[in-house]
Design an enzyme around this catalytic site. Structure first.
Site, PDB file in Angstrom:
ATOM      1  N   ALA A   1      -2.360  -0.216   0.968  1.00  0.00           N
ATOM      2  CA  ALA A   1      -2.940   1.102   1.211  1.00  0.00           C
ATOM      3  C   ALA A   1      -2.233   1.816   2.350  1.00  0.00           C
ATOM      4  O   ALA A   1      -1.640   1.197   3.237  1.00  0.00           O
ATOM      5  CB  ALA A   1      -4.432   0.963   1.525  1.00  0.00           C
ATOM      6  N   CYS A   2      -2.313   3.134   2.305  1.00  0.00           N
ATOM      7  CA  CYS A   2      -1.832   3.976   3.412  1.00  0.00           C
ATOM      8  C   CYS A   2      -2.889   5.054   3.630  1.00  0.00           C
ATOM      9  O   CYS A   2      -4.073   4.744   3.717  1.00  0.00           O
ATOM     10  CB  CYS A   2      -0.447   4.549   3.107  1.00  0.00           C
ATOM     11  SG  CYS A   2      -0.337   5.540   1.592  1.00  0.00           S
ATOM     12  N   GLY A   3      -2.490   6.320   3.712  1.00  0.00           N
ATOM     13  CA  GLY A   3      -3.452   7.395   3.874  1.00  0.00           C
ATOM     14  C   GLY A   3      -3.884   8.010   2.567  1.00  0.00           C
ATOM     15  O   GLY A   3      -5.022   8.457   2.414  1.00  0.00           O
TER      16      GLY A   3
ATOM     17  N   GLY B   1      -1.628   7.146  -0.731  1.00  0.00           N
ATOM     18  CA  GLY B   1      -1.106   6.328  -1.812  1.00  0.00           C
ATOM     19  C   GLY B   1       0.397   6.335  -1.949  1.00  0.00           C
ATOM     20  O   GLY B   1       0.972   5.409  -2.530  1.00  0.00           O
TER      21      GLY B   1
END
Length: 474
Positions: A426-428, A430
């Protein structure tokens, strides 16, 4: 006879703002977080400051206003992009203005502290402001002796100062102390003096988040925590503590800018390659970079392809994750601008662009070649397995899923073995997570899931909480 009344401070500020609105055009590169500037000199000529090698926006503005670039000034030897000054000198005969201490290997006007350049009415006064780099200059714009504004490059920036660790950890503190003296010098300019930095929000040269890209000396005296430092040691401590990671390609571009980038005749070509040519290139050590949106990459991609969606930040991640010596072939989707791919690569010195897959993934599949898929799901569909957060340290510190494993995307290629099996990446939103998943898959991981969303979405769907690291958010 009485002297004429002096204009009040408010009138001076109004006059300066009016001049800036009429004559100065900031050109913002949202991806790199930088601003170049085009200054209309009022006679059909213009000054360009810290222009990138990707001159498309600058040329469009100059053309619209009927301007010819007569001067191209660089505040320092840039590490995050190739300068456009050499190209402007070739295209328009522009005089390149740069520090004598930079020892550039191409024709330019050597400048040192206190020198002035007559722009035909307006003048530039050179201020030596080392810190971000050894040879850093700021350019003070004068109109009949009155300070209008100062191009500060990577010295004073909005609410901060640019990083001082690009020349090595052994020189970070020394340069931070030089940066202290440079900011103090700039702070002696009149409060109404406009400040036009190169580095802004989004830059890995150490700019804090925020919408403002320009400011004034007076405003910075009120809001910049580094200028508020009570002494040099505190300033150094605050600046060094703010330094996060930065892209690997920064180590190469300073010298490339000292030598001077090659002149280009238009947009470099990106040849069309058939599936057989792409397969042969891969067998010969090339790398496929898939620039399609994350969801399209997830639905099917060439095995071993690196996902870097084409957006403002494309150049940053290309330069962070791949060497400039690897031949690259690109897979694009319908309607994506291949010229944008080329210019983002070229502005950071990536020129080994072998071509693009003609016909995209449809052509690859029609040729009988295999594809790989990656799970890309919303938070309510993600498994309860290990959660890997690949955002930057400051983002992670500001709020992350409780119990998350944290590895910055820029470090992941060298630490793929640290990622557990069956991981949710995960990031902020995708995009970076899909890039991370492609790196993990290339390293042999299977069963990787990418979160289509961010940590708050995951926490809400899984009944967990977000944690913050004390003192981590900046």
């Amino acid at each position: 006879m009485r002297d004429p009344p002096r204009p009040c401070r408010g009138q001076i500020l109004e006059d300066i703002v009016g001049f800036i609105d009429d004559h100065l055009m900031p050109l913002v590169d949202e991806g790199l977080g930088n601003s170049a500037y085009l200054l209309d000199l009022g006679d059909g000529r213009a000054l360009a400051v810290d222009a990138s090698r990707d001159l498309r926006a600058l040329r469009a503005v100059a053309r619209r206003r009927g301007l010819t670039v007569a001067y191209a000034a660089d505040t320092h030897l840039h590490a995050d992009f190739l300068s456009g000054a050499v190209q402007l000198a070739y295209d328009t005969g522009a005089s390149v203005l740069a520090s004598a201490a930079g020892v550039r290997a191409f024709p330019h006007q050597d400048l040192a502290d206190g020198d002035e350049v007559d722009l035909g009415g307006l003048r530039l006064r050179v201020l030596a402001t080392p810190g971000h780099t050894d040879e850093h200059l700021s350019f003070l714009l004068l109109d009949d002796g009155r300070e209008l504004g100062v191009f500060t490059g990577g010295s004073l920036i909005v609410d901060s100062a640019a990083r001082t660790d690009l020349l090595g950890a052994d020189r970070t503190e020394e340069l931070a102390r030089a940066q202290y003296r440079s900011l103090r010098r700039l702070a002696t300019l009149p409060d109404a003096t406009a400040v036009w930095p190169t580095h802004g929000a989004g830059s890995f040269c150490s700019a804090p988040p925020g919408a403002e890209r320009t400011t004034t000396i007076g405003a910075q005296k009120q809001t910049n925590p580094l200028l508020a430092a009570p002494d040099e040691d505190t300033f150094v401590e605050r600046l060094v503590a703010s330094l996060g990671s930065y892209p690997a390609y920064f180590a190469r571009l300073t010298e490339a800018n000292r030598r001077g980038p090659a002149v280009l005749a238009g947009t470099p070509p990106l040849p069309a390659l058939d599936a057989g040519q792409v397969k042969a290139m891969l067998a010969d050590g090339g790398q496929v970079v898939d620039v399609r949106p994350a969801a399209e990459f997830a639905a099917g991609h060439i095995p071993g392809a690196l996902s870097i969606p084409l957006r403002d930040q494309f150049a940053t991640w290309l330069g962070w994750l791949l060497p400039d010596t690897t031949p690259l072939v690109f897979v694009a989707g319908d309607g994506q601008d291949l010229a944008e791919v080329v210019w983002q690569a070229y502005k950071i010195g990536y020129e080994r662009l072998s071509g693009h897959l003609a016909g995209g993934m449809s052509a690859w599949l029609e040729a009988g070649h295999p594809q790989t898929t990656t799970a890309f799901v919303t938070a309510d569909q993600t498994p309860d397995g290990p959660y890997l957060d690949v955002r930057q340290e400051t983002e992670y510190a500001a709020g992350h899923v409780r119990g998350a494993l944290h590895l910055e995307l820029g470090d992941l290629a060298g630490r793929a073995g640290d990622a557990p099996a069956g991981v949710v990446v995960a990031c902020g939103h995708g995009e970076r997570a899909m890039t991370a998943a492609s790196l993990l898959e290339r390293a042999g991981h299977t069963g990787v899931t990418v979160l289509d969303g961010g940590p708050a979405d995951y926490a809400a769907a899984h009944g967990t909480k977000l944690d913050a690291t004390e003192g981590g958010a900046r």
